[in-house]
Design an enzyme around this catalytic site. Structure first.
Site, short mmCIF file in Angstrom:
data_model
loop_
_atom_site.label_atom_id
_atom_site.label_comp_id
_atom_site.label_asym_id
_atom_site.label_seq_id
_atom_site.Cartn_x
_atom_site.Cartn_y
_atom_site.Cartn_z
N GLY A 9 0.84 -1.22 0.06
CA GLY A 9 0.00 -0.04 0.11
C GLY A 9 0.82 1.11 -0.08
O GLY A 9 2.02 1.14 -0.65
N CYS A 10 0.40 2.06 0.62
CA CYS A 10 1.24 3.43 0.69
C CYS A 10 2.47 3.28 1.45
O CYS A 10 2.50 2.69 2.51
CB CYS A 10 0.38 4.54 1.32
SG CYS A 10 1.41 6.12 1.69
N PHE A 11 3.59 3.67 0.65
CA PHE A 11 4.91 3.30 1.31
C PHE A 11 5.25 4.23 2.54
O PHE A 11 6.10 3.76 3.28
CB PHE A 11 5.97 3.49 0.09
CG PHE A 11 5.84 4.62 -0.79
CD1 PHE A 11 5.70 6.09 -0.23
CD2 PHE A 11 6.23 4.65 -2.07
CE1 PHE A 11 5.48 6.92 -1.12
CE2 PHE A 11 6.23 5.43 -3.11
CZ PHE A 11 5.61 6.99 -2.59
#
Length: 173
Positions: A9-11
């Site tokens: 997902g979002c890093f």
């Protein structure tokens, strides 16, 4: 030193966790798994590149074993959610493990099997060959440390960091 490339997902979320993990020497946010050279954040978010937001985490396996790094990966995101993590939706947010060789692919497959044995919903984490890893823009590197009062950090990153600390208290500061 050993480096793994993981998409969860979002890093920003796993970046915050790995930045605080004993034995980790480097965490780089970037993009991989797609077909466009030098992608930008905007291009990746438009879902036209095929890339996933990913991290390259470099660690000393004599200090922190690989299974801890991978345990943090599976604790830090929902591996049963296809192409989304919470409100972040799109193929760039897929759960993915990018392997360098057959040995790494087999180790990744084993951990997926172990995780699947512990939960009822199907794990959708993909195993993908690692192509070129493109480093993300500077603003995305160590985002949580730079912007701890950002709304996303406060309401999304902090709970994931708290969960990692609770499950891996001896590893995550």
């Amino acid at each position: 030193m050993q480096t793994l490339t993981l998409g969860a997902g979002c890093f920003w979320c796993l970046d915050a966790v790995y930045q605080r993990t004993h034995g980790v020497s480097s965490v780089v946010s970037g993009y991989t798994g797609g077909h466009v050279d030098h992608p930008t954040y905007e291009q990746v978010c438009a879902e036209t590149t095929g890339h996933a937001e990913a991290l390259q985490v470099t660690f000393d396996p004599e200090i922190v074993p690989e299974h801890i790094i991978l345990g943090l990966f599976f604790t830090g995101h929902d591996s049963t959610s296809l192409n989304r993590q919470g409100n972040d939706v799109g193929t760039q947010y897929r759960s993915a493990m990018f392997y360098r060789d057959e040995d790494e692919k087999n180790r990744f497959a084993q951990i997926i099997e172990q995780v699947q044995a512990q939960i009822e919903r199907p794990v959708v984490t993909t195993l993908e060959p690692l192509g070129t890893f493109w480093e993300a823009e500077t603003v995305h590197q160590d985002f949580y440390s730079k912007y701890p009062t950002n709304g996303y950090c406060r309401f999304i990153v902090e709970p994931k960091l708290a969960t990692a600390r609770a499950h891996f208290h001896e590893w995550v500061a």
